[in-house]
Design a protein around this motif. Sequence first.
Motif, PDB file in Angstrom:
ATOM      1  N   VAL A 196       0.856  -1.175   0.000  1.00 25.43           N
ATOM      2  CA  VAL A 196       0.000   0.000   0.000  1.00 25.43           C
ATOM      3  C   VAL A 196       0.896   1.231   0.000  1.00 25.43           C
ATOM      4  N   PHE A 197       0.626   2.182  -0.888  1.00 28.80           N
ATOM      5  CA  PHE A 197       1.491   3.358  -0.934  1.00 28.80           C
ATOM      6  C   PHE A 197       0.733   4.576  -1.446  1.00 28.80           C
ATOM      7  N   VAL A 198       1.206   5.741  -1.029  1.00 31.49           N
ATOM      8  CA  VAL A 198       0.671   7.022  -1.503  1.00 31.49           C
ATOM      9  C   VAL A 198       1.826   7.993  -1.670  1.00 31.49           C
ATOM     10  N   ARG A 199       1.599   8.991  -2.500  1.00 37.06           N
ATOM     11  CA  ARG A 199       2.459  10.177  -2.531  1.00 37.06           C
ATOM     12  C   ARG A 199       1.527  11.378  -2.418  1.00 37.06           C
ATOM     13  N   THR A 200       1.645  12.107  -1.315  1.00 35.14           N
ATOM     14  CA  THR A 200       0.755  13.258  -1.121  1.00 35.14           C
ATOM     15  C   THR A 200       1.025  14.322  -2.170  1.00 35.14           C
ATOM     16  N   GLY A 201       0.066  15.190  -2.379  1.00 40.93           N
ATOM     17  CA  GLY A 201       0.239  16.289  -3.314  1.00 40.93           C
ATOM     18  C   GLY A 201       0.888  17.488  -2.648  1.00 40.93           C
ATOM     19  N   TRP A 261      -7.155  13.878  -2.110  1.00 34.74           N
ATOM     20  CA  TRP A 261      -6.968  14.305  -0.715  1.00 34.74           C
ATOM     21  C   TRP A 261      -8.313  14.722  -0.155  1.00 34.74           C
ATOM     22  N   LEU A 262      -8.657  14.159   1.006  1.00 34.35           N
ATOM     23  CA  LEU A 262      -9.927  14.466   1.650  1.00 34.35           C
ATOM     24  C   LEU A 262      -9.689  15.069   3.019  1.00 34.35           C
ATOM     25  N   GLU A 263     -10.525  16.009   3.386  1.00 30.23           N
ATOM     26  CA  GLU A 263     -10.480  16.602   4.722  1.00 30.23           C
ATOM     27  C   GLU A 263     -11.011  15.589   5.756  1.00 30.23           C
ATOM     28  N   PRO A 264     -10.905  15.893   7.055  1.00 30.27           N
ATOM     29  CA  PRO A 264     -11.283  14.918   8.095  1.00 30.27           C
ATOM     30  C   PRO A 264     -12.674  14.320   7.936  1.00 30.27           C
ATOM     31  N   ALA A 265     -13.623  15.089   7.421  1.00 36.54           N
ATOM     32  CA  ALA A 265     -14.987  14.558   7.276  1.00 36.54           C
ATOM     33  C   ALA A 265     -15.214  13.927   5.906  1.00 36.54           C
ATOM     34  N   PHE A 311       3.589  19.007   7.186  1.00 32.01           N
ATOM     35  CA  PHE A 311       3.139  19.163   5.806  1.00 32.01           C
ATOM     36  C   PHE A 311       3.480  20.557   5.288  1.00 32.01           C
ATOM     37  N   GLY A 312       3.965  20.613   4.054  1.00 27.36           N
ATOM     38  CA  GLY A 312       4.368  21.887   3.478  1.00 27.36           C
ATOM     39  C   GLY A 312       3.803  22.109   2.094  1.00 27.36           C
ATOM     40  N   GLU A 313       4.070  23.279   1.571  1.00 28.69           N
ATOM     41  CA  GLU A 313       3.585  23.644   0.238  1.00 28.69           C
ATOM     42  C   GLU A 313       4.415  23.027  -0.874  1.00 28.69           C
ATOM     43  N   THR A 314       5.691  22.754  -0.602  1.00 28.24           N
ATOM     44  CA  THR A 314       6.600  22.353  -1.675  1.00 28.24           C
ATOM     45  C   THR A 314       7.098  20.918  -1.544  1.00 28.24           C
ATOM     46  N   VAL A 315       6.500  20.133  -0.620  1.00 28.85           N
ATOM     47  CA  VAL A 315       6.984  18.777  -0.349  1.00 28.85           C
ATOM     48  C   VAL A 315       5.895  17.745  -0.618  1.00 28.85           C
TER      49      VAL A 315
END
Length: 367
Positions: free
Chosen positions: A297-302, A332-336, A353-357
């Motif tokens: 299972v893997f993800v890469r956040t935006g 990407w989903l918010e908590p709800a 979490f950052g803007e450029t990472v």
Amino acid sequence: MTETLLPSNATPIEVALDRAGDQAPKIDPALSYISGWKHSVQPDDLRPYLVHEFGMGLLQPYVATYGGILALRRPWCEVRGTHEAISQGLAVAGYSGTLKDPPARRLAWAEFQIDLDRVRDEKDDLGIIAGLVEISRPERSTFRRGVHGYDVPAAEGCRTLLSGSILGDDSGVRIDGKGPKWSFGRAYRYTHVLTEDDLTALGVWLPEVPSQLWADMEFPWATATFKWADDAALGRRVSMASSIEALPCWLRFADDGDQTIGYRRAICRGVEQGLTGYAFGTDFLEPSLENPIGVHVFVRTGFGDGYGSEAASVSIVFGADVTDQSKPGQLWLEPAGLTGGVEIASQPISILFGETVREYVQFFLRF
């Protein structure tokens, strides 16, 4: 008596000057000190004036102290407009990097990028880096992009029919929509052994007993590539891996109070050990349902996902439903953003979490 080369008709003033010259060995060190003192001794109260005299005031927005500016002095000024000046400027900010120029044949041959030595996402630091590079770079060049850990360049076609074309764009974002691009990445990986409780909660548990029936098998017989009676253990793994792979899968990021920051849609694949496939440390996990040893299972956040929050744990959520069915494809989903589902394999993590990472998180769920 001191010898003199003055003629006999020398005036008193000429004689006096000649005698004063006899003191040169004593005076020369003082004269040398006067001419070079500002390069070796710099009282704090004089440093602003020295910065102005050396023409280095343009560094003030990017270097915190006058002493830091004066530390560059002539070496930086002498090479300003070269790659070496950029390296010296980055060093003042506590960084280093490798400059990469495009091929000379490209239209954008003067737009260079820098592969920095570490991730940096703070706006102030990125502004300092960009500013130092801007005043150090060659006049004909442009600082286009800074990267570390996540560098996806634009795909370049061959130099035939697609002569010199670029397909799409390279990775990265601009801070406040201006300046150079920044593209950073960090990686995390975890191994989790699936327990009977995990598999039961997911609804895919099969008992480890030989059977000719296996009424709980959850994939069509038409897709079976083995005789069930010949290898019940293999059939069991194939059935469970197939069932898990079919479930909707998300990673949940939570803060130190276990409050959800957000969910990122994940990829889930049954895997076996291989020589190619998904890199997992020094090993490779090859997608396969023929002889699975677990699921990957893997993800890469935006860029910007969860910006401003700090994650203390990450877990996997299987089988949840998206709350807003009008946007079922959101990554990407918010908590709800999710309802229901089964959460397993919670692990500690530390992510600001950052803007450029973009954060790359992998789980290897072993049977």
